[in-house]
Motif scaffolding. Structure first.
Motif, PDB file in Angstrom:
ATOM      1  N   LEU A  74      -4.297   1.632  12.053  1.00 14.60           N
ATOM      2  CA  LEU A  74      -5.430   1.717  12.651  1.00 14.60           C
ATOM      3  C   LEU A  74      -6.681   0.839  11.905  1.00 14.60           C
ATOM      4  O   LEU A  74      -7.360   0.129  12.302  1.00 14.60           O
ATOM      5  CB  LEU A  74      -5.992   2.964  13.213  1.00 14.60           C
ATOM      6  N   ILE A  75      -6.735   1.339  10.530  1.00 16.22           N
ATOM      7  CA  ILE A  75      -7.836   0.781   9.605  1.00 16.22           C
ATOM      8  C   ILE A  75      -7.679  -0.779   9.487  1.00 16.22           C
ATOM      9  O   ILE A  75      -8.599  -1.502   9.752  1.00 16.22           O
ATOM     10  CB  ILE A  75      -7.879   1.465   8.081  1.00 16.22           C
ATOM     11  N   VAL A  76      -6.403  -1.265   9.022  1.00 11.70           N
ATOM     12  CA  VAL A  76      -6.321  -2.630   8.829  1.00 11.70           C
ATOM     13  C   VAL A  76      -6.218  -3.273  10.202  1.00 11.70           C
ATOM     14  O   VAL A  76      -6.773  -4.365  10.074  1.00 11.70           O
ATOM     15  CB  VAL A  76      -4.797  -2.979   8.121  1.00 11.70           C
ATOM     16  N   SER A  77      -5.687  -2.858  11.080  1.00  7.92           N
ATOM     17  CA  SER A  77      -6.181  -3.577  12.442  1.00  7.92           C
ATOM     18  C   SER A  77      -7.308  -3.924  13.021  1.00  7.92           C
ATOM     19  O   SER A  77      -7.570  -4.769  13.446  1.00  7.92           O
ATOM     20  CB  SER A  77      -5.388  -2.714  13.535  1.00  7.92           C
ATOM     21  N   HIS A  78      -8.368  -2.421  12.660  1.00  4.73           N
ATOM     22  CA  HIS A  78      -9.663  -2.773  12.969  1.00  4.73           C
ATOM     23  C   HIS A  78     -10.401  -3.889  12.258  1.00  4.73           C
ATOM     24  O   HIS A  78     -11.263  -4.726  13.034  1.00  4.73           O
ATOM     25  CB  HIS A  78     -10.121  -1.412  12.979  1.00  4.73           C
ATOM     26  N   PHE A  79      -9.858  -4.020  11.211  1.00  3.53           N
ATOM     27  CA  PHE A  79     -10.581  -5.040  10.170  1.00  3.53           C
ATOM     28  C   PHE A  79      -9.984  -6.298  10.363  1.00  3.53           C
ATOM     29  O   PHE A  79     -10.809  -7.484  10.235  1.00  3.53           O
ATOM     30  CB  PHE A  79     -10.879  -4.521   8.843  1.00  3.53           C
ATOM     31  N   PHE A  80      -8.607  -6.505  10.245  1.00  4.21           N
ATOM     32  CA  PHE A  80      -8.047  -7.774  10.226  1.00  4.21           C
ATOM     33  C   PHE A  80      -7.002  -8.258  11.520  1.00  4.21           C
ATOM     34  O   PHE A  80      -6.573  -9.302  11.425  1.00  4.21           O
ATOM     35  CB  PHE A  80      -7.073  -7.716   8.963  1.00  4.21           C
ATOM     36  N   GLY A  81      -7.200  -7.280  12.415  1.00  3.20           N
ATOM     37  CA  GLY A  81      -6.306  -7.475  13.512  1.00  3.20           C
ATOM     38  C   GLY A  81      -4.739  -6.887  13.553  1.00  3.20           C
ATOM     39  O   GLY A  81      -4.443  -6.462  12.800  1.00  3.20           O
ATOM     40  N   GLU A  82      -4.117  -7.062  14.997  1.00  3.27           N
ATOM     41  CA  GLU A  82      -3.012  -6.165  15.019  1.00  3.27           C
ATOM     42  C   GLU A  82      -1.825  -6.884  14.055  1.00  3.27           C
ATOM     43  O   GLU A  82      -0.987  -5.860  13.948  1.00  3.27           O
ATOM     44  CB  GLU A  82      -2.592  -6.480  16.524  1.00  3.27           C
ATOM     45  N   ASP A  83      -1.885  -7.926  13.859  1.00  2.00           N
ATOM     46  CA  ASP A  83      -0.780  -8.549  13.154  1.00  2.00           C
ATOM     47  C   ASP A  83      -0.613  -8.022  11.655  1.00  2.00           C
ATOM     48  O   ASP A  83       0.402  -7.781  11.094  1.00  2.00           O
ATOM     49  CB  ASP A  83      -0.754  -9.983  13.008  1.00  2.00           C
ATOM     50  N   ALA A  84      -1.771  -8.024  11.011  1.00  2.00           N
ATOM     51  CA  ALA A  84      -2.040  -7.353   9.815  1.00  2.00           C
ATOM     52  C   ALA A  84      -1.796  -5.833   9.630  1.00  2.00           C
ATOM     53  O   ALA A  84      -1.302  -5.407   8.836  1.00  2.00           O
ATOM     54  CB  ALA A  84      -3.535  -7.654   9.587  1.00  2.00           C
ATOM     55  N   GLY A  85      -2.208  -5.364  10.981  1.00  2.00           N
ATOM     56  CA  GLY A  85      -1.612  -3.912  11.207  1.00  2.00           C
ATOM     57  C   GLY A  85      -0.404  -3.527  11.202  1.00  2.00           C
ATOM     58  O   GLY A  85       0.253  -2.610  10.545  1.00  2.00           O
ATOM     59  N   VAL A  86       0.501  -4.559  11.753  1.00  2.00           N
ATOM     60  CA  VAL A  86       1.904  -4.400  11.457  1.00  2.00           C
ATOM     61  C   VAL A  86       2.625  -4.291  10.132  1.00  2.00           C
ATOM     62  O   VAL A  86       3.132  -3.892   9.887  1.00  2.00           O
ATOM     63  CB  VAL A  86       2.862  -5.392  12.687  1.00  2.00           C
ATOM     64  N   LEU A  87       1.877  -5.559   9.481  1.00  2.00           N
ATOM     65  CA  LEU A  87       2.287  -5.715   8.232  1.00  2.00           C
ATOM     66  C   LEU A  87       1.965  -4.637   7.112  1.00  2.00           C
ATOM     67  O   LEU A  87       2.628  -3.909   6.409  1.00  2.00           O
ATOM     68  CB  LEU A  87       1.623  -7.105   7.634  1.00  2.00           C
ATOM     69  N   ALA A  88       0.909  -4.111   7.514  1.00  2.00           N
ATOM     70  CA  ALA A  88       0.402  -3.095   6.613  1.00  2.00           C
ATOM     71  C   ALA A  88       1.136  -1.607   6.812  1.00  2.00           C
ATOM     72  O   ALA A  88       1.378  -0.992   6.002  1.00  2.00           O
ATOM     73  CB  ALA A  88      -1.232  -2.581   6.876  1.00  2.00           C
ATOM     74  N   GLY A  89       1.160  -1.356   8.052  1.00  2.00           N
ATOM     75  CA  GLY A  89       2.181  -0.285   8.476  1.00  2.00           C
ATOM     76  C   GLY A  89       3.662  -0.510   7.718  1.00  2.00           C
ATOM     77  O   GLY A  89       4.025   0.352   7.283  1.00  2.00           O
ATOM     78  N   PHE A  90       4.298  -1.585   7.726  1.00  2.00           N
ATOM     79  CA  PHE A  90       5.482  -1.829   7.093  1.00  2.00           C
ATOM     80  C   PHE A  90       5.387  -1.460   5.593  1.00  2.00           C
ATOM     81  O   PHE A  90       6.094  -0.901   4.822  1.00  2.00           O
ATOM     82  CB  PHE A  90       6.079  -3.135   7.322  1.00  2.00           C
ATOM     83  N   ALA A  91       4.214  -2.158   4.982  1.00  2.00           N
ATOM     84  CA  ALA A  91       3.954  -1.929   3.711  1.00  2.00           C
ATOM     85  C   ALA A  91       3.941  -0.515   3.334  1.00  2.00           C
ATOM     86  O   ALA A  91       4.299   0.197   2.197  1.00  2.00           O
ATOM     87  CB  ALA A  91       2.743  -2.633   3.290  1.00  2.00           C
ATOM     88  N   ALA A  92       3.214   0.343   4.090  1.00  2.00           N
ATOM     89  CA  ALA A  92       3.038   1.875   4.002  1.00  2.00           C
ATOM     90  C   ALA A  92       4.373   2.452   3.834  1.00  2.00           C
ATOM     91  O   ALA A  92       4.632   3.588   2.997  1.00  2.00           O
ATOM     92  CB  ALA A  92       2.255   2.467   5.132  1.00  2.00           C
ATOM     93  N   PHE A  93       5.334   2.037   4.707  1.00  2.00           N
ATOM     94  CA  PHE A  93       6.585   2.616   4.850  1.00  2.00           C
ATOM     95  C   PHE A  93       7.432   2.450   3.630  1.00  2.00           C
ATOM     96  O   PHE A  93       7.883   3.387   3.042  1.00  2.00           O
ATOM     97  CB  PHE A  93       7.462   2.193   6.034  1.00  2.00           C
ATOM     98  N   VAL A  94       7.239   1.363   2.966  1.00  2.00           N
ATOM     99  CA  VAL A  94       7.946   0.838   1.977  1.00  2.00           C
ATOM    100  C   VAL A  94       7.405   1.724   0.700  1.00  2.00           C
ATOM    101  O   VAL A  94       7.936   2.198  -0.229  1.00  2.00           O
ATOM    102  CB  VAL A  94       7.921  -0.682   1.567  1.00  2.00           C
ATOM    103  N   GLY A  95       5.978   1.851   0.682  1.00  2.00           N
ATOM    104  CA  GLY A  95       5.347   2.709  -0.248  1.00  2.00           C
ATOM    105  C   GLY A  95       5.556   4.245  -0.390  1.00  2.00           C
ATOM    106  O   GLY A  95       5.793   4.703  -1.500  1.00  2.00           O
ATOM    107  N   HIS A  96       5.902   4.468   0.803  1.00  2.00           N
ATOM    108  CA  HIS A  96       6.321   6.064   1.024  1.00  2.00           C
ATOM    109  C   HIS A  96       7.545   6.175   0.304  1.00  2.00           C
ATOM    110  O   HIS A  96       8.075   7.188  -0.328  1.00  2.00           O
ATOM    111  CB  HIS A  96       6.355   6.647   2.498  1.00  2.00           C
ATOM    112  N   ILE A  97       8.610   5.330   0.576  1.00  2.00           N
ATOM    113  CA  ILE A  97       9.923   5.162   0.033  1.00  2.00           C
ATOM    114  C   ILE A  97      10.142   4.972  -1.308  1.00  2.00           C
ATOM    115  O   ILE A  97      10.887   5.566  -2.237  1.00  2.00           O
ATOM    116  CB  ILE A  97      10.969   4.370   0.950  1.00  2.00           C
ATOM    117  N   PHE A  98       9.216   3.996  -1.893  1.00  2.00           N
ATOM    118  CA  PHE A  98       9.327   3.649  -3.161  1.00  2.00           C
ATOM    119  C   PHE A  98       7.865   3.621  -3.864  1.00  2.00           C
ATOM    120  O   PHE A  98       7.316   2.791  -3.979  1.00  2.00           O
ATOM    121  CB  PHE A  98       9.799   2.087  -3.428  1.00  2.00           C
TER     122      PHE A  98
END
Length: 205
Positions: free
Chosen positions: A80-104
């Motif tokens: 939500l934060i990244v999508s708000h400031f940078f758009g939906e596509d950035a939100g998708v990428l940020a979400g994926f990165a958060a998932f990777v961050g949780h696992i690693f």
């Protein structure tokens, strides 16, 4: 599929989304909460995982619920934060990165959880209806079998397919890769499920 190839991202935006998502996703709430509660290192019991299911094996249900909510919320918040400031596509990428961050997670030697709650939280931020479907599938399998791992495996398999059918190509692609990673992290669970030795929900470590 045409939509998949039209990402509205500049390199600085993409990098900002990845770094923000990864760092927030890396916060190991299960480990932090159990230590704050005086229960020691959750990685030394049960499956050794830092997620809510393993926190539940401490016998502290409120703490497990808090872990589940916080692990999910960090995924939703990032999107939500990244999508708000940078758009939906950035939100998708940020979400994926958060998932990777949780696992690693960088904070604890890149040995994190299996990402199911964070997967759900990211889905809630990107496609709320799909998050509801995920929850329904997870709960149906969990109530039927009492296997948290099997519930996650089935739910994460259903979501990318459903998203692709609905035409959400970018989100479907991100969730599909997340599903593959999650299944890889569940490889030991898959072996135990096949052998009939997998721990059921509520079993203490």
């Amino acid at each position: 599929m045409a939509d998949f190839w039209t990402w509205q991202l500049t390199l600085p935006t993409a990098l900002a989304a990845i770094v923000t998502g990864y760092l927030l996703g890396s916060i190991p709430f299960g480990l932090v909460l159990t230590r704050m509660a005086g229960l020691g290192d959750v990685r030394k019991i049960g499956s050794g995982n830092i997620g809510a299911t393993n926190v539940l094996r401490t016998g502290n249900k409120p703490l497990a619920a808090a872990t589940l909510l916080l692990d999910a919320f960090k995924g939703t918040a990032v999107v939500l934060i990244v999508s708000h400031f940078f758009g939906e596509d950035a939100g998708v990428l940020a979400g994926f990165a958060a998932f990777v961050g949780h696992i690693f997670p960088v904070w604890i030697g890149f040995k994190g959880g299996k990402g199911v709650a964070t997967y759900l939280g990211i889905l809630l931020g990107l496609a709320p209806l799909m998050a509801l479907i995920f929850a329904i599938v997870w709960l149906a399998i969990a109530f039927t079998t009492r296997y948290s791992s099997l519930s996650a495996l089935v739910a994460t398999l259903v979501i990318p397919v459903a998203l692709w059918i609905l035409g959400a190509d970018k989100i479907a692609a991100a969730m599909a890769v997340m599903t593959i990673i999650s299944w890889y992290k569940h490889k030991a669970n898959i072996i135990r499920l096949a052998a009939g030795t997998e721990s059921k929900i509520g079993a203490k470590g």
